[in-house]
Design a protein around this motif. Structure first.
Motif, PDB file in Angstrom:
ATOM      1  N   ALA A   1      14.012  -6.976  -0.312  1.00  0.00           N
ATOM      2  CA  ALA A   1      14.187  -7.840   0.844  1.00  0.00           C
ATOM      3  C   ALA A   1      12.915  -7.975   1.659  1.00  0.00           C
ATOM      4  O   ALA A   1      12.799  -8.858   2.498  1.00  0.00           O
ATOM      5  N   PHE A   2      11.939  -7.099   1.421  1.00  0.00           N
ATOM      6  CA  PHE A   2      10.699  -7.101   2.183  1.00  0.00           C
ATOM      7  C   PHE A   2       9.592  -6.583   1.281  1.00  0.00           C
ATOM      8  O   PHE A   2       9.735  -5.532   0.651  1.00  0.00           O
ATOM      9  N   ILE A   3       8.509  -7.322   1.214  1.00  0.00           N
ATOM     10  CA  ILE A   3       7.416  -6.940   0.333  1.00  0.00           C
ATOM     11  C   ILE A   3       6.837  -5.588   0.705  1.00  0.00           C
ATOM     12  O   ILE A   3       6.325  -4.857  -0.140  1.00  0.00           O
ATOM     13  N   GLY A   4       6.906  -5.221   1.980  1.00  0.00           N
ATOM     14  CA  GLY A   4       6.453  -3.911   2.399  1.00  0.00           C
ATOM     15  C   GLY A   4       5.073  -3.918   3.024  1.00  0.00           C
ATOM     16  O   GLY A   4       4.232  -4.784   2.725  1.00  0.00           O
ATOM     17  N   PRO A   5       4.808  -2.964   3.908  1.00  0.00           N
ATOM     18  CA  PRO A   5       3.528  -2.942   4.630  1.00  0.00           C
ATOM     19  C   PRO A   5       2.330  -2.618   3.761  1.00  0.00           C
ATOM     20  O   PRO A   5       1.214  -3.036   4.075  1.00  0.00           O
ATOM     21  N   ALA A   6       2.493  -1.893   2.659  1.00  0.00           N
ATOM     22  CA  ALA A   6       1.343  -1.541   1.825  1.00  0.00           C
ATOM     23  C   ALA A   6       0.696  -2.787   1.232  1.00  0.00           C
ATOM     24  O   ALA A   6      -0.535  -2.940   1.246  1.00  0.00           O
ATOM     25  N   ALA A   7       1.515  -3.692   0.695  1.00  0.00           N
ATOM     26  CA  ALA A   7       0.980  -4.928   0.125  1.00  0.00           C
ATOM     27  C   ALA A   7       0.383  -5.821   1.208  1.00  0.00           C
ATOM     28  O   ALA A   7      -0.642  -6.484   0.993  1.00  0.00           O
ATOM     29  N   LEU A   8       0.992  -5.830   2.385  1.00  0.00           N
ATOM     30  CA  LEU A   8       0.485  -6.669   3.473  1.00  0.00           C
ATOM     31  C   LEU A   8      -0.831  -6.136   4.020  1.00  0.00           C
ATOM     32  O   LEU A   8      -1.699  -6.917   4.444  1.00  0.00           O
ATOM     33  N   ILE A   9      -1.001  -4.817   4.034  1.00  0.00           N
ATOM     34  CA  ILE A   9      -2.284  -4.251   4.458  1.00  0.00           C
ATOM     35  C   ILE A   9      -3.380  -4.641   3.469  1.00  0.00           C
ATOM     36  O   ILE A   9      -4.507  -4.982   3.865  1.00  0.00           O
ATOM     37  N   ALA A  10      -3.068  -4.599   2.186  1.00  0.00           N
ATOM     38  CA  ALA A  10      -4.041  -5.013   1.176  1.00  0.00           C
ATOM     39  C   ALA A  10      -4.424  -6.479   1.345  1.00  0.00           C
ATOM     40  O   ALA A  10      -5.587  -6.861   1.148  1.00  0.00           O
ATOM     41  N   GLN A  11      -3.450  -7.302   1.716  1.00  0.00           N
ATOM     42  CA  GLN A  11      -3.733  -8.718   1.940  1.00  0.00           C
ATOM     43  C   GLN A  11      -4.544  -8.917   3.219  1.00  0.00           C
ATOM     44  O   GLN A  11      -5.488  -9.719   3.253  1.00  0.00           O
ATOM     45  N   SER A  12      -4.210  -8.170   4.260  1.00  0.00           N
ATOM     46  CA  SER A  12      -4.928  -8.290   5.523  1.00  0.00           C
ATOM     47  C   SER A  12      -6.384  -7.870   5.389  1.00  0.00           C
ATOM     48  O   SER A  12      -7.262  -8.391   6.087  1.00  0.00           O
ATOM     49  N   ARG A  13      -6.642  -6.932   4.470  1.00  0.00           N
ATOM     50  CA  ARG A  13      -8.014  -6.471   4.271  1.00  0.00           C
ATOM     51  C   ARG A  13      -8.932  -7.622   3.859  1.00  0.00           C
ATOM     52  O   ARG A  13     -10.092  -7.697   4.287  1.00  0.00           O
TER      53      ARG A  13
END
Length: 340
Positions: free
Chosen positions: A272-284
């Motif tokens: 239901a949610f990709i999760g913060p780990a993947a989003l941190i990698a994208q934000s980098r």
């Protein structure tokens, strides 16, 4: 806690264990549904294969070991595996908080085994409430007046004649469970929440790594090499000033340990949610001035199970072993997607 106090003390390591059942082959002559082999769900970040729950035996096991000054929880598990129970399964690699492979839940808090110190997580065996008041076996809090009365009664008994020494010893016994002077307490260890358990403290992180991979965590430039006036490659094309480096430098320290996802109440394996780990990698890479695919990256996370599913609880920021304020980064991504 000083090293002198810890020396020679025992601790109980309480581990939630899991032993998977042997896999059985299922033979079906005819499919009951033409859609039975297709994965359900429309999440672009979900697995292409349907994941079934691993069946097995769940149980809790206690190990009592002697604690040395400055030991980590990983040191204790290694001692248990080498000297007590070689069947205990857990994952670790560097042992210095760099690889992130030993993420578990200690006393309900996701963290790394190699950075968790015993003195920070050991809980006294005696039941206590948040105010430090003792709680008896029936679940009632012992008031200060009751404690004083018990102490006065014990003192008056001790001051009696020597013939009543046996009764005095019995009167000193308190109904409250008190830890032994040589007992440090209990440490409860469980698998990292939000991930399928494979065995004991080992969880399946493939889903998290696949989600990070799908967001293409690598630099995307325009594939054009800058040249100088004399036709040579310009080696200084991608120089950055300190302000540009500061935007993503801390984010590049993420070790993909999964601690932030184990802390997130929304994340549950990425369904239901990709999760913060993947989003941190994208934000980098979104914050990297050398990357030219910012709009594409924002489009990739602007989905129902992307940054939109983040509820801004900020539990992901509490125990990041690399010091990243994950919740703040999630908020910045949310604002950037809305205002693009």
């Amino acid at each position: 806690m000083s090293e002198d106090v810890m020396h020679g003390m025992n601790a109980v390591i309480r581990i939630q264990r899991f032993t998977p059942s042997p896999e059985r082959e299922h033979h079906r002559r005819h499919s009951s549904s033409p859609f039975g082999g297709k994965a359900r769900g429309g999440s672009p970040f979900g697995s292409s294969l349907s994941r079934r729950r691993i069946r097995g035996k769940h149980f809790t096991q206690d190990y009592t070991i002697e604690i040395l000054p400055g030991q980590t929880v990983l040191d204790c598990l290694l001692s248990i595996k080498r000297n007590i129970d070689p069947t205990l399964a857990f994952r670790y690699s560097c042992g210095h908080g760099i690889c992130g492979s030993d993420a578990v839940s200690i006393n309900g808090t996701p963290t790394l085994l190699c950075t968790a110190k015993i003195e920070d997580y050991a809980k006294p065996k005696s039941n206590q409430n948040g105010n430090g008041d003792a709680i008896d076996d029936k679940g009632f809090r012992t008031t200060k007046s009751a404690e004083n009365a018990a102490n006065n009664s014990a003192s008056s008994t001790d001051s009696g004649d020597s013939n009543s020494s046996d009764n005095a010893d019995e009167s000193n016994e308190s109904p409250i469970n008190q830890p032994s002077p040589s007992d440090l307490g209990i440490i409860e260890i469980a698998p990292l929440p939000g991930f399928p358990v494979l065995r004991d403290l080992i969880v399946d992180i493939d889903q998290m790594m696949n989600q990070i991979k799908k967001l293409e965590p690598y630099l995307k430039a325009d594939d054009k090499l800058a040249t100088t006036k004399d036709g040579k490659i310009d080696m200084f094309e991608y120089l950055q000033n300190p302000e540009e480096l500061k935007r993503y430098e801390l984010l590049s320290n993420c070790i993909s340990c999964g601690v932030c996802e184990g802390s997130c109440p929304v994340y549950a394996g990425g369904e239901a949610f990709i999760g913060p780990a993947a989003l941190i990698a994208q934000s980098r890479f979104i914050n990297d001035s050398r990357d030219n695919a910012t709009n594409e990256r924002l489009d990739a996370i602007a989905t129902a199970d992307g940054i939109t599913a983040c509820q801004s609880v900020r539990a992901c920021s509490r125990e990041c072993p690399r010091g990243i304020d994950v919740g703040e980064e999630m908020w910045k991504l949310t604002e950037r997607v809305k205002n693009r």
